[in-house]
Scaffold this motif. Structure first.
Motif, short mmCIF file in Angstrom:
data_model
loop_
_atom_site.label_atom_id
_atom_site.label_comp_id
_atom_site.label_asym_id
_atom_site.label_seq_id
_atom_site.Cartn_x
_atom_site.Cartn_y
_atom_site.Cartn_z
N GLU A 63 0.85 -1.20 0.00
CA GLU A 63 0.00 0.00 0.00
C GLU A 63 0.88 1.25 0.00
O GLU A 63 1.18 1.82 1.05
N PHE A 64 1.28 1.65 -1.18
CA PHE A 64 2.07 2.86 -1.34
C PHE A 64 1.16 4.08 -1.35
O PHE A 64 -0.04 3.97 -1.68
N PRO A 65 1.69 5.26 -1.02
CA PRO A 65 0.90 6.49 -1.22
C PRO A 65 0.61 6.67 -2.71
O PRO A 65 1.32 6.13 -3.57
N THR A 66 -0.43 7.44 -2.99
CA THR A 66 -0.89 7.55 -4.38
C THR A 66 -0.10 8.54 -5.21
O THR A 66 -0.20 8.53 -6.44
N CYS A 67 0.66 9.38 -4.58
CA CYS A 67 1.32 10.44 -5.35
C CYS A 67 2.76 10.60 -4.87
O CYS A 67 3.07 11.52 -4.10
N VAL A 68 3.64 9.71 -5.29
CA VAL A 68 5.03 9.71 -4.85
C VAL A 68 5.86 10.59 -5.79
O VAL A 68 5.80 10.45 -7.01
N MET A 69 6.65 11.50 -5.17
CA MET A 69 7.47 12.42 -5.97
C MET A 69 8.88 11.86 -6.24
O MET A 69 9.44 12.07 -7.30
N ASP A 70 9.48 11.18 -5.26
CA ASP A 70 10.80 10.60 -5.47
C ASP A 70 11.09 9.63 -4.34
O ASP A 70 10.41 9.63 -3.31
N PHE A 71 12.10 8.78 -4.53
CA PHE A 71 12.49 7.83 -3.48
C PHE A 71 14.00 7.66 -3.52
O PHE A 71 14.67 7.97 -4.50
N VAL A 72 14.55 7.13 -2.40
CA VAL A 72 15.97 6.83 -2.33
C VAL A 72 16.16 5.70 -1.32
O VAL A 72 15.60 5.74 -0.23
N PRO A 73 16.95 4.65 -1.64
CA PRO A 73 17.23 3.58 -0.66
C PRO A 73 18.45 3.93 0.18
O PRO A 73 19.29 4.74 -0.22
N ASN A 74 18.56 3.32 1.34
CA ASN A 74 19.76 3.53 2.14
C ASN A 74 20.87 2.61 1.63
O ASN A 74 20.64 1.78 0.73
N LYS A 75 22.08 2.76 2.20
CA LYS A 75 23.23 2.02 1.67
C LYS A 75 23.07 0.52 1.84
O LYS A 75 23.44 -0.26 0.97
N LYS A 76 22.54 0.09 2.96
CA LYS A 76 22.39 -1.34 3.20
C LYS A 76 21.20 -1.93 2.48
O LYS A 76 20.99 -3.14 2.51
N GLN A 77 20.41 -1.04 1.86
CA GLN A 77 19.22 -1.45 1.11
C GLN A 77 18.23 -2.23 1.97
O GLN A 77 17.65 -3.23 1.56
N THR A 78 18.07 -1.70 3.19
CA THR A 78 17.04 -2.27 4.08
C THR A 78 15.80 -1.39 4.10
O THR A 78 14.71 -1.84 4.44
N MET B 156 10.90 7.89 0.83
CA MET B 156 10.22 8.54 -0.28
C MET B 156 9.44 9.74 0.21
O MET B 156 9.09 9.84 1.39
N ILE B 157 9.17 10.65 -0.69
CA ILE B 157 8.33 11.81 -0.42
C ILE B 157 7.10 11.71 -1.31
O ILE B 157 7.24 11.47 -2.52
N SER B 158 5.94 11.89 -0.70
CA SER B 158 4.69 11.81 -1.46
C SER B 158 3.88 13.07 -1.21
O SER B 158 4.07 13.79 -0.23
N GLN B 159 2.96 13.31 -2.11
CA GLN B 159 2.09 14.48 -2.02
C GLN B 159 0.74 14.04 -1.47
O GLN B 159 0.01 13.29 -2.13
N GLY B 160 0.44 14.52 -0.27
CA GLY B 160 -0.87 14.21 0.29
C GLY B 160 -1.88 15.29 -0.08
O GLY B 160 -1.58 16.23 -0.83
N LYS B 161 -3.09 15.15 0.46
CA LYS B 161 -4.12 16.13 0.15
C LYS B 161 -3.80 17.49 0.76
O LYS B 161 -4.07 18.54 0.18
N LYS B 162 -3.17 17.47 1.93
CA LYS B 162 -2.92 18.73 2.62
C LYS B 162 -1.44 19.07 2.70
O LYS B 162 -1.08 20.23 2.82
N TYR C 83 7.92 23.37 -6.31
CA TYR C 83 9.09 22.99 -7.12
C TYR C 83 8.67 22.77 -8.57
O TYR C 83 7.50 22.51 -8.88
N ALA C 84 9.67 22.88 -9.45
CA ALA C 84 9.48 22.47 -10.85
C ALA C 84 9.85 21.01 -11.01
O ALA C 84 9.26 20.28 -11.81
N SER C 85 10.85 20.56 -10.25
CA SER C 85 11.21 19.15 -10.19
C SER C 85 11.86 18.90 -8.85
O SER C 85 12.36 19.83 -8.20
N LEU C 86 11.86 17.61 -8.44
CA LEU C 86 12.36 17.29 -7.11
C LEU C 86 13.11 15.98 -7.14
O LEU C 86 12.64 14.99 -7.71
N ASP C 87 14.31 15.99 -6.55
CA ASP C 87 15.09 14.77 -6.37
C ASP C 87 15.56 14.71 -4.92
O ASP C 87 15.83 15.75 -4.30
#
Length: 1651
Positions: free
Chosen positions: A1343-1358, A1362-1368, A1394-1398
């Motif tokens: 169950e992921f959020p519906t509006c994800v802007m970007d994600f990044v894993p940690n070094k150990k990949q555990t 991610m950042i998502s856009q909620g209603k508020k 933003y115009a773009s986000l990483d």
């Protein structure tokens, strides 16, 4: 003295041949000769080849037949060959072992008779002979004339090697005796009643035509008819006549010696002349080869073999090794000969010194010298061979060092070899001059006439003797000017590389004059043909003033010039000259030579046999730029048909070796020496027919059809012999088969310095036709990697493309077609061998039947694997043409408004200026097809479409006009060359330019003005070639055509009123530069605007005439202006596309139909039918392809040979406004300003693959043309790609084979795979994220959020953040990879715009860092803040940086501020270092942002008071760095700037590695960087698609390669063994390379046969 034209004491011409003349007693030196031939000469050939030298052995014992004995010419040829060796050899060129003939015993068997011409072997000039001759009458002295001088003048290094045995050698009788000497000898013989005096009357006949009158020894067959007659049934009479001649010879020798002795006693001849009747040929050779040489140790080698313990002199084998005579019926040593030999040996020792002679003492044993039976003989031969080999090598090396000229060439304009070549050539032609005194006197009169200011022209048909006259005129200058100073400059055109085109000739002549006068030439005066023509009159005046003496310039054979620069028009020749300048009214020489040439060929065939003669002369004729003597002997040695004819009566002398006898080649060359010329061809001296008539006659007689192809095939064999040629042969007449016979052919190493082989091989392969099997043509030439890489290092790739194209014209071949397409498209990228290998592996796809192409690719890969430097090896042909036509799309240049002009190399475009940060609304650029580079050019905006700027055929020069001037803008130059229009013609003042057209070869432009004035201008020099005033109104002119320079004329089509019918009709006007008169003819029909053209190599011209409902095309002959054909068409004509070299054309009708026409026959060839109306047509007549553009943007492909449709593809959404085929590319432009560049090669490839059917998808990674993102599995073995249709594909990395695929439902723009094989994908547009299990190939239910802007894993990949856009608000959440559950952690405070986000993690992973591209509103706010502060530099970067603390989870944003302010610090790229510090690029430096402190600024190095990561002041860098990457070990930071620089920084010091600026850079902004996991290697990619690889430890570039597409991403595999690169925008490709790093002492090689 050489520069002023003096012919005396000329230096030798530089040579590149080691030519050794072998002369020895044959039977006693047989073992030595055989060992040399088998063991030493092949090694010397290799040694010479390694040093770019030719090696040639002249062994005159082979091929001395009774025919040559009959006319007593063998010795003459032998001695001429001695002279040739001395002239041509770089190193040793003479090996002597007493003489060059068989002893008397062998003569009786096969090589019978005395035939030594002692009179002429070294004659250079008759007058010198008369001066130096020892005796006033006896011609025997002439044999040694000028030998020493020739050795010193002509031989670069050693020229004499003597091998002396126990024999003195053969002693001949003279073949010529002058009359006075003969009368003395004959009188004394008669007076003393010498026996056999009458034989002198029988065998010597007076030739009163000789100067002086001379008695000539008659041919043997004049008395003994059957001598040398091998006709069946003649065995007995032949033997009888042979014995009789031997007896007669002995009697003649005795009477001549006795009479000479009497003459000496009576003091009528000198002792030296007396000695000449007794001495051997060997002594003559040694006397002039060693004894008279000043420094023989630099040019001579001497070997002496002394046989001990001689056996029984009655043994015939012993007699072969010692000079014996019969005394009282017993054999004894000839004491007279022993005395002569002893004296000779003593003189040699005194001259050479004790160390100058290599002594060998050998014990005589039964059977003679036999290494197989006697160990001591084997050891002797081994030592002898070693000494000879080392001696030749040492002398050659020393000679090469001495040959390095000490002249400072840079101080002279003249080319040393060029001037010397023409003076030597002049000397040679003077030797054959006779008669023509009237012509010479006329030339002398002209030169002495001070009032004459015009050039003198000497003309006659080819072969009429002009060259000899010119040479003799040059030689006579010294006499004509009676010792006064003069300067003579002579050029025999076409005989050297710098005398083949008129520009080089003029440049060379002017340079020689400048050197004589001691003046400096104006550099601008000779930089182009136009400049030098304008400069010459002024230059000649300067030279005339400086020299103050007569100046004579002789240019021979203008017809031998190439046609470039309009050489035949003579427009370059100054018509008025200073009083002391005389270049050569008209004198006519007798012509008619064709019959004489055929008669000469008939005589040669009679003398030497038709087979040998026809083949030898054939090779002279078909060889590229002539044939060297080495090549001629080699090719005859590979010519089994010729060898069969040569070895009719005897076997090859050395077992296992079959070679053409050198004497045959020497004799034929001697008989044609007056008709051949020596030239330099690709670094080698070659001999060729001097006159075209010889070439034409010999070609027609010997080189046509099958026979010609056989000759070319044999030439191929010698060039393919990298290690020589060993091939079995059956000599049918001898009934002898020699298996694997060694032909002793010169090795032809395949390397750049062997330029002649590299250029000649493909030429002969092409012309060998079906006589050369495909296997040899491909394996040794076109599909041989070593050959291809060597060729491309010495010539432009266009040369190779031309070779391949010519081969394809004669042979339909799929593999060669693929190669031709490859080289035609990738022209600039294959000059370096590494790049060639990489490009072949990346761009050439093979199929099962492509056996030779596969072998070529294996060779390329083996080459890369042998490289010591790291290299990227393509795993599969990732850049090869795809099989669907849409993949032929090469590029889509942006912001194109209009295509103004086009050529085969590029297009001139009008662009939207605002997209290029230019103030002008519209700007211009030249797009180059091969590099995909768009270069902006400074042109005014011209709105009148009739006078758009023009691009020349090279794509390097733009010509344009404005109201007052004509401008020429060369590419790569900031300077525009301009000239006012009124300077061309004052009458155009105030008159606007209505049209400007190029000539067909773009060498001229035609300008039409409002007052009907027409100008023809040469743009390079801005010179008027012609001007005319037309009688027509400008609006009545329908079209202007201009032919090429070869037949330059302007054709003007217009409408007019008939003087008879008073109705409208058409008019054609023909204007030439040398006439201002109108040459016009009227036609019935009215000519339509722009419906005119030329075709069939400008032999035909045509016009289209549109009537109310139909049209007609009429064609005329340009030669006689007669109508050729008329074709009726059912509707009006929209456009006509003619063929250049054929009488064909395509027309587009108003109804949307396209017809193909034959304008010569007036017939309709084909009607091409499409689904929709067609209004755009372009035809590649070379590829037989017609391309039709319809109203829907679809392009249809038709075969012009069959009229059949071959396919279609959608090119644009809207209808086409332009469709143009240009060499190897096609350009299309639609109504909505959409310009596309297509590869014609790939379009044709598609047609070949699909033959008109719908394009088929192919398997493999090559078919992935719409990839959205990719990643490499942490195991380093698998590659994951996802396409725009949401298909996930898993590939085996090493084999690029598809292993799995599935639909994932989204088209992600970001992808990441974890160690456990879980893939996270994100569609940043739709903001949809998903997780996939790549092991089970299924989408995980999370169950992921519906509006994800970007994600990044940690070094150990555990964990994945991610950042998502909620209603508020915007939320930060995380995915736990162990449980596969997602939970929201906290909202951001505040939410950001933003115009773009990483996002990325800090080094400590405590902070989540956001890189936000500012909106316009946000950017303006930052700039406003900066301005308020007033003390800050402006910020032009679009990104701001923020961080949020994951551990506190309060969502508060921590901004990256400037020091002591609340102003955000903007930048470009950002990455994490250790702890909580981030680094970001801004301007010319890197800032360090301490997240905890919240401030960002530069840091100062601990070692020096200098900013860290600050682009040093010594590098001119203005742009910032938009690319940055940190090495995995954290020690290195790399930045890539907008200026193309790549800086590799040390993190601890902040200095560049090595503390120096990069030695190389990209040509455009750096966009992507990647570092290998082992932190050893760096990849950088720029906007132009150039990939560079760097060694991080030294910060040096390893290699660079063009990827032909913008790099979107690139990654190393986890094991650093592979690199994956994703390129393209409209069509993508995924490139996979293997990183090869050679281990020390280890090389990896693929077994080609098994792969």
């Amino acid at each position: 003295m050489m520069l002023n034209g003096t012919l005396e004491k000329l230096p030798n011409l530089p040579r590149s041949v080691v030519r050794i003349f072998i002369s020895s007693t044959f039977s006693d030196m047989r073992a030595e000769r055989n060992t040399l031939a088998k063991d030493v000469f092949p090694q010397l050939k290799k040694f010479c080849a390694q040093n770019n030298l030719d090696f040639q052995v002249v062994d005159m014992r082979w091929g001395v037949t009774e025919d040559s004995q009959n006319d007593h010419t063998v010795e003459k040829i032998c001695l001429l060959e001695v002279e040739n060796c001395q002239k041509m050899s770089v190193g040793p060129n003479f090996v002597v072992s007493q003489h060059c003939l068989l002893e008397v015993e062998n003569c009786q068997k096969m090589y019978v008779g005395p035939n030594f011409v002692v009179s002429q072997h070294c004659l250079l000039e008759v007058e010198n002979c008369q001066k130096i001759s020892v005796g006033p009458n006896f011609v025997v002295s002439r044999h040694c004339l000028l030998v020493v001088e020739n050795c010193q003048k002509m031989s670069v290094g050693p020229n004499f090697v003597a091998i002396i045995g126990d024999r003195y050698g053969f002693r001949p009788i003279p073949t010529e005796i002058d009359r006075d000497m003969y009368d003395t000898l004959h009188g004394l013989a008669t007076e003393h009643k010498l026996q056999d005096t009458k034989l002198l009357d029988t065998w010597y006949k007076l030739d009163e035509n000789a100067l002086p009158p001379t008695y000539i020894l008659q041919p043997i067959r004049s008395q003994f008819t059957f001598y040398g007659d091998h006709s069946p049934g003649c065995e007995e009479v032949r033997k009888k006549d042979t014995d009789n001649w031997q007896h007669t010879f002995q009697l003649l020798q005795n009477v001549l010696r006795e009479s000479a002795t009497l003459a000496y006693k009576n003091k009528k001849i000198s002792e030296e002349i007396l000695h000449a009747f007794f001495l051997a040929v060997t002594e003559l050779e040694i006397r002039h080869g060693i004894l008279k040489v000043k420094e023989p140790e630099t040019s001579c080698l001497v070997f002496h073999r002394e046989l001990r313990d001689a056996g029984d002199l009655e043994d015939r084998l012993v007699q072969r090794h010692f000079d014996c005579i019969s005394v009282n019926d017993q054999m004894a040593r000839n004491e007279e000969v022993r005395r002569l030999q002893a004296e000779l040996k003593e003189r040699i020792k005194r001259k050479m010194g004790k160390t100058g002679i290599k002594e060998f003492k050998v014990t005589w044993r039964d059977g003679g010298i036999n290494p197989k039976l006697h160990k001591d003989h084997e050891m002797y031969l081994d030592q002898f061979c070693k000494e000879l080999y080392s001696g030749v090598v040492n002398l050659t090396e020393n000679a090469v060092l001495r040959q390095q000229n000490k002249i400072r060439y840079s101080e002279y304009y003249s080319e040393y070899q060029e001037v010397l070549h023409h003076l030597h050539f002049c000397q040679v032609k003077c030797e054959t001059f006779c008669g023509r005194e009237d012509v010479l006197q006329s030339i002398k009169g002209y030169l002495n006439d001070a009032s004459m200011r015009k050039p003198l022209v000497l003309h006659a048909a080819s072969g009429g003797g002009k060259t000899s006259v010119m040479a003799m005129a040059m030689k006579s200058l010294k006499t004509w000017y009676k010792g006064k100073s003069y300067v003579g400059v002579v050029r025999f055109l076409g005989t050297s590389p710098l005398s083949s085109n008129i520009y080089d000739v003029l440049r060379s002549v002017c340079g020689q004059l400048a050197d004589n006068a001691g003046i400096i030439m104006e550099p601008v005066g000779y930089k182009s043909m136009r400049n030098i023509v304008d400069y010459m009159p002024r230059f000649f005046r300067q030279v005339s003033t400086a020299l103050k003496c007569p100046l004579v310039i002789l240019l021979d054979s203008l017809d031998q010039l190439s046609k470039t620069h309009d050489a035949y028009s003579m427009s370059w020749l100054p018509l008025s000259l200073p009083s002391n300048v005389n270049p050569e009214h008209e004198l006519v020489l007798q012509d008619s030579v064709r019959g004489a040439i055929n008669m000469l060929f008939d005589n040669l065939e009679t003398k030497f046999g038709s087979i040998v003669t026809s083949h030898t002369l054939g090779y002279f004729t078909i060889a590229l730029n002539g044939i060297s003597e080495n090549e001629l002997e080699d090719v005859l040695s590979c010519d089994d048909e010729a060898l069969n004819d040569l070895y009719r009566y005897h076997d090859p002398p050395v077992e296992g070796i079959v070679r053409c006898p050198p004497v045959i080649v020497a004799r034929i060359q001697y008989d044609i020496k007056e008709y051949i010329v020596e030239r330099m061809s690709h670094g080698k001296y070659t001999k060729n027919w001097y006159h075209r008539q010889f070439v034409e006659t010999a070609k027609a007689r010997y080189c046509t059809g099958l026979e010609g192809e056989k000759l070319h095939r044999n030439m191929c064999e010698i060039y393919m012999g990298e290690n020589g040629v060993n091939r079995s042969i059956t000599l049918t007449r001898r009934k002898l088969t020699v298996p694997d016979a060694d032909r002793q052919v010169t090795p032809q190493p395949v390397e750049p310095k062997n330029r002649r082989m590299l250029m000649c091989l493909p030429y002969h392969v092409i012309h060998a036709g079906k006589q050369l099997p495909e296997k040899f043509a491909k394996e040794n030439c076109f599909c041989n990697f070593k050959y291809l890489r060597s060729l491309l290092q010495i010539c432009h790739v266009d040369v190779l493309v031309d070779f391949l194209s010519e081969y394809l014209e004669k042979n339909e071949d799929e593999e060669i077609q693929k190669l031709r397409n490859f080289f035609a498209v990738l022209r600039p990228d294959n000059t370096r061998p590494v790049m060639l290998a990489i490009n072949l592996l990346a761009c050439v796809a093979t199929e099962t039947q492509n056996v030779y192409l596969k072998s070529l690719l294996d060779q390329a890969e083996n080459f890369l694997l042998s490289e010591k430097k790291p290299v990227l090896i393509p795993v599969y042909p990732c850049l090869a043409p795809r099989r669907d036509t849409s993949a032929a799309l090469s590029d889509i240049p942006e912001d194109v408004v209009t295509v103004l002009s086009e050529c085969g190399e590029g297009v001139l475009l009008r662009l939207h200026g605002d997209k290029y940060e230019k103030e002008e609304e519209l700007i211009h650029g030249i797009y180059e097809f091969s590099t995909k580079n768009l270069t902006l050019v400074n042109l005014p905006v011209i709105t009148d479409q009739n006078i758009f700027p023009l691009l020349d055929k090279s794509g390097k020069t733009v010509v344009y006009t404005d109201e007052r001037s004509l401008h020429v803008l060369p590419m790569g130059s900031n300077k525009t060359h301009s000239k006012k229009l009124t300077d061309f013609d004052p009458s155009v003042n105030g008159q606007g330019v209505l049209s400007m057209e190029y000539s067909s070869d773009t060498q001229y432009v035609v300008l039409l003005f409002e007052n009907s004035q027409l100008l023809l201008v040469e743009p390079t020099g801005l010179q008027v070639v012609g001007k005319w005033t037309l009688q027509d109104n400008p609006e009545d002119i329908c079209g202007i055509l201009c032919t090429g320079a070869e037949n330059l004329q302007i054709i003007v089509a217009s409408t007019t009123i008939s003087g008879i019918t008073k109705a409208e009709c058409g008019k054609w006007q023909f204007l030439t530069a040398d006439s201002q008169e109108e040459n016009a003819h009227m036609v019935d029909e009215n000519i339509s605007k722009k419906q005119v053209g030329l075709c069939m190599s400008e032999r035909l011209y045509f016009g289209g005439f549109n009537r109310e409902e139909d049209a007609v095309i009429t064609t005329w002959s340009l030669k006689n202006k007669q109508e050729v054909s008329k074709i009726q068409l059912p509707s009006k004509i929209c456009s006509i596309s003619p063929a250049k070299s054929r009488p064909d054309a395509g027309v587009v009708l108003e109804t949307g139909q396209v017809w193909l026409l034959n304008l010569d026959s007036g017939s309709i060839t084909y009607k091409l039918v499409t689904d929709n109306p067609t209004y755009e047509l372009s035809i590649s007549w070379l590829h037989h392809l017609a391309m039709l553009g319809d109203t829907k943007g679809q392009i249809y492909l038709f075969d012009t040979n069959t009229g059949q449709e071959k396919g279609s593809f959608p090119a644009h959404v809207h209808s086409l406004s332009l469709l143009q085929t240009l060499d190897d590319f096609v350009i299309t432009h639609s109504r909505n300003d959409d310009l596309k560049i297509w590869s014609l090669v790939e379009i044709i490839e598609d047609i070949r693959e699909n033959t008109g059917e719908k394009s088929k998808e192919i398997d493999g990674l090559l078919a992935e043309k719409h990839v959205k993102c990719f990643d490499i599995h942490p195991n380093g073995k698998e590659l994951m790609t996802v396409c725009d249709k949401g298909i996930l594909r898993v590939w085996n990395m090493e084999e690029t084979k598809l292993t799995k695929e599935m639909s994932i439902g989204i088209a992600p723009s970001k992808l990441c795979i974890t160690n456990d094989g879980i893939m996270i994908v994100l569609d940043k547009v739709q903001k949809h994220i998903a997780a996939i299990d790549t092991e089970d190939m299924k989408v995980l239910n999370i169950e992921f959020p519906t509006c994800v802007m970007d994600f990044v894993p940690n070094k150990k990949q555990t964990t994945v953040y991610m950042i998502s856009q909620g209603k508020k608000h915007q939320d930060v959440g995380q995915l736990d990879l162990s449980t596969m559950t997602y939970k929201s952690k906290f909202p951001l405070k505040p939410s950001i715009k933003y115009a773009s986000l990483d996002i990325l993690l800090s080094g400590s992973e405590r902070y989540l860092v956001l890189q936000s591209e500012l909106t316009k509103e946000g950017y303006d706010q930052v700039i406003s803040s900066c301005k308020k502060q007033g003390s800050f530099l402006p910020q032009h970067h679009p990104y701001q940086f923020m961080a949020v603390d994951l551990s506190q989870a309060n969502g508060g944003l921590m901004y990256c501020y400037r020091v002591m302010t609340k102003i955000p610090h903007l930048g470009e790229a950002i990455c994490a270092t250790s702890g909580n510090t981030m680094v970001a690029t801004t301007r010319r430096w890197v800032i360090f942002w301490d997240i905890v402190v919240g401030k960002a600024d530069q840091r100062v190095s601990k070692n020096k008071d200098i900013g860290m990561m600050y682009s040093p002041h010594w590098v001119e860098i203005e742009g910032t760095s938009k690319a940055m990457v940190l090495s995995p070990d954290g020690n290195i930071l790399v930045t890539g700037s907008e200026d193309g620089f790549v800086f590799i920084w040390e993190m601890d010091t902040g200095f560049p590695v090595g503390e120096q600026a990069p030695k190389t850079k990209h040509s455009s902004p750096v966009r992507k960087l990647a570092i290998s996991p082992d932190s050893l290697w760096l990849l950088s990619a720029c906007k132009n698609g150039i990939l560079k690889m760097w060694d991080i430890s030294t910060a040096t570039e390893i290699f660079s390669i063009a990827l032909h597409g913008e790099v979107k991403d690139m990654k190393f595999s986890s094991d650093s063994e592979h690199v994956v690169i994703w390129i393209g925008s409209h069509m993508t490709r995924v490139l996979v390379y293997r990183l090869h790093v050679a281990e020390k002492g280890k090389k990896t090689v693929i077994n080609v046969s098994n792969k």
